[in-house]
Motif scaffolding. Structure first.
Motif, PDB file in Angstrom:
ATOM      1  N   SER A  58     -22.560  34.759  -8.795  1.00 16.60           N
ATOM      2  CA  SER A  58     -23.798  34.853  -8.021  1.00 16.60           C
ATOM      3  C   SER A  58     -23.632  34.041  -6.742  1.00 16.60           C
ATOM      4  N   PRO A  59     -24.336  34.391  -5.672  1.00 17.51           N
ATOM      5  CA  PRO A  59     -24.125  33.741  -4.365  1.00 17.51           C
ATOM      6  C   PRO A  59     -24.223  32.221  -4.381  1.00 17.51           C
ATOM      7  N   ASP A  60     -25.092  31.658  -5.203  1.00 13.06           N
ATOM      8  CA  ASP A  60     -25.276  30.205  -5.202  1.00 13.06           C
ATOM      9  C   ASP A  60     -24.191  29.463  -5.971  1.00 13.06           C
ATOM     10  N   LYS A  61     -23.288  30.209  -6.642  1.00 18.64           N
ATOM     11  CA  LYS A  61     -22.235  29.552  -7.431  1.00 18.64           C
ATOM     12  C   LYS A  61     -20.828  30.015  -7.045  1.00 18.64           C
ATOM     13  N   ARG A  62     -20.715  30.677  -5.909  1.00 19.40           N
ATOM     14  CA  ARG A  62     -19.407  31.199  -5.505  1.00 19.40           C
ATOM     15  C   ARG A  62     -18.480  30.124  -4.961  1.00 19.40           C
ATOM     16  N   LEU A  63     -19.039  29.136  -4.295  1.00 21.45           N
ATOM     17  CA  LEU A  63     -18.223  28.131  -3.626  1.00 21.45           C
ATOM     18  C   LEU A  63     -18.088  26.874  -4.471  1.00 21.45           C
ATOM     19  N   GLY A  64     -16.859  26.331  -4.482  1.00 26.97           N
ATOM     20  CA  GLY A  64     -16.615  25.068  -5.149  1.00 26.97           C
ATOM     21  C   GLY A  64     -16.862  23.904  -4.210  1.00 26.97           C
ATOM     22  N   GLU A  65     -16.564  22.712  -4.688  1.00 25.23           N
ATOM     23  CA  GLU A  65     -16.746  21.505  -3.886  1.00 25.23           C
ATOM     24  C   GLU A  65     -15.712  21.484  -2.759  1.00 25.23           C
ATOM     25  N   PRO A  66     -16.111  21.172  -1.525  1.00 25.14           N
ATOM     26  CA  PRO A  66     -15.150  21.154  -0.420  1.00 25.14           C
ATOM     27  C   PRO A  66     -14.154  20.010  -0.547  1.00 25.14           C
ATOM     28  N   SER A  67     -12.932  20.286  -0.092  1.00 22.11           N
ATOM     29  CA  SER A  67     -11.881  19.273  -0.112  1.00 22.11           C
ATOM     30  C   SER A  67     -12.155  18.196   0.927  1.00 22.11           C
ATOM     31  N   GLN A  68     -11.373  17.147   0.878  1.00 20.49           N
ATOM     32  CA  GLN A  68     -11.413  16.164   1.949  1.00 20.49           C
ATOM     33  C   GLN A  68     -10.774  16.762   3.205  1.00 20.49           C
ATOM     34  N   ARG A  69     -11.276  16.373   4.346  1.00 20.63           N
ATOM     35  CA  ARG A  69     -10.791  16.889   5.625  1.00 20.63           C
ATOM     36  C   ARG A  69      -9.405  16.330   5.934  1.00 20.63           C
ATOM     37  N   GLN A  70      -8.505  17.236   6.320  1.00 14.93           N
ATOM     38  CA  GLN A  70      -7.160  16.833   6.717  1.00 14.93           C
ATOM     39  C   GLN A  70      -6.803  17.518   8.034  1.00 14.93           C
ATOM     40  N   CYS A  71      -5.995  16.818   8.861  1.00 16.54           N
ATOM     41  CA  CYS A  71      -5.613  17.347  10.168  1.00 16.54           C
ATOM     42  C   CYS A  71      -4.102  17.414  10.297  1.00 16.54           C
ATOM     43  N   SER A  72      -3.640  18.427  11.016  1.00 15.14           N
ATOM     44  CA  SER A  72      -2.209  18.569  11.276  1.00 15.14           C
ATOM     45  C   SER A  72      -1.805  17.665  12.430  1.00 15.14           C
ATOM     46  N   PRO A  73      -0.519  17.285  12.505  1.00 13.09           N
ATOM     47  CA  PRO A  73      -0.059  16.458  13.638  1.00 13.09           C
ATOM     48  C   PRO A  73      -0.043  17.274  14.924  1.00 13.09           C
ATOM     49  N   SER A  74       0.033  16.566  16.058  1.00 12.77           N
ATOM     50  CA  SER A  74       0.040  17.228  17.363  1.00 12.77           C
ATOM     51  C   SER A  74       1.078  16.593  18.263  1.00 12.77           C
ATOM     52  N   ASN A  75       1.717  17.404  19.135  1.00 11.61           N
ATOM     53  CA  ASN A  75       2.666  16.880  20.122  1.00 11.61           C
ATOM     54  C   ASN A  75       1.970  16.419  21.382  1.00 11.61           C
ATOM     55  N   ASP A  76       0.681  16.727  21.512  1.00 11.14           N
ATOM     56  CA  ASP A  76      -0.068  16.297  22.698  1.00 11.14           C
ATOM     57  C   ASP A  76      -0.514  14.858  22.516  1.00 11.14           C
TER      58      ASP A  76
END
Length: 290
Positions: free
Chosen positions: A220-238
């Motif tokens: 059902s729409p209210d139970k489709r999504l799980g708990e969001p992960s912790q935010r992670q970022c990729s490295p950058s050359n800039d």
């Protein structure tokens, strides 16, 4: 009737009456609810028992009731039914009976009880946050997210099952991402635990930040999504000047520049004052006659 017979009669009567009154005042369980995450399923309720106990009976709707051996005449206010609800797609209900504690008998035929709401593990358990690792290709044109499917409380030959083992193709992942330097976000759905982003999705050499959630579209729409992960970022050359040299080096350089400027100003002022005095001294000396 002899005195001994009266004593025996009164003793028996008191026992019967006390048992009846004691059993009749057992409070019913309240605030009964299911709490389940990654198929770790608890039945919970209130209040904490005093001079009585609780027994949990559960069953698939329409079938005979069973008892978990750890939840019979217990003083706890929760019962772990994770391994009792074997058919994950079946719908269950439970009754919480208020009974005498161990060692106390009762003549009651039916004890006070409270029935739970219905619960279906496959569609009702919450899905916890996944972990993932980020890998950037050498040419920086592709970012890969390797998602670890969360483990469950279920086992197969002493090995814990993951949510992928349970949901199979029903399990997908929702990825929300955007540039680290921007507030704009994109969302994409992937069916695999190995997620690849390239082409129009990313700019080479730019840092992107990601959140990942389990997504089960058959729910059902209210139970489709799980708990969001912790935010992670990729490295950058800039890399910025701060990343390149560090705040300490930059602060030292700024201090050196400021010091040089101050010294230069001071020297210039001193020189100007000396020159001014020299000029005034020359004006006070009379001219030599020709």
């Amino acid at each position: 009737m002899s005195i001994m017979e009266w004593v025996f009669f009164l003793s028996t009567l008191c026992t019967v009456l006390s048992t009846f009154c004691y059993a009749g005042t057992y409070p019913k369980a309240q605030n009964v609810s299911w709490f389940s995450i990654n198929f770790k399923t608890l039945l919970m309720w209130d209040p904490k028992p005093v001079d009585y106990s609780y027994t949990v009976e559960y069953s698939i709707i329409g079938q005979n009731r069973e008892r978990n051996p750890h939840c019979i005449r217990s003083v706890n206010t929760e019962c772990d039914l994770s391994n009792s609800l074997v058919d994950l797609k079946a719908t269950y209900s439970a009754d919480i009976l208020s009974e005498p504690p161990y060692g106390v008998n009762s003549d009651l035929v039916e004890f006070p009880h409270t029935r739970s709401d219905q619960f279906t593990p496959y569609t009702d358990t919450l899905i916890g946050r996944p972990n993932f690792k980020i890998k950037v290709s050498e040419d920086e044109k592709k970012i890969t997210l390797n998602v670890e499917d969360p483990p469950t409380a279920l086992f197969n030959q002493n090995e814990p099952k993951t949510i992928r083992d349970v949901f199979g193709d029903d399990l997908q992942y929702k990825v929300t991402f955007g540039k680290a330097t921007s507030t704009g976000k994109k969302t994409k759905i992937f069916s695999s635990s190995q997620i690849e982003l390239e082409g129009r999705d990313i700019d080479p050499g730019v840092s992107y930040c990601f959140n990942v959630q389990a997504y089960i579209p058959t729910r059902s729409p209210d139970k489709r999504l799980g708990e969001p992960s912790q935010r992670q970022c990729s490295p950058s050359n800039d890399t910025s000047i701060f990343d390149e040299y560090g705040i300490g080096v930059i602060a030292g350089f700024i201090l050196l520049v400021v010091t040089l400027v101050v010294v230069t100003i001071v020297v210039a002022v001193v020189c100007c004052k000396r020159k001014s005095k020299a000029d005034k001294g020359k004006e006070g000396v009379p001219l030599k006659p020709v």
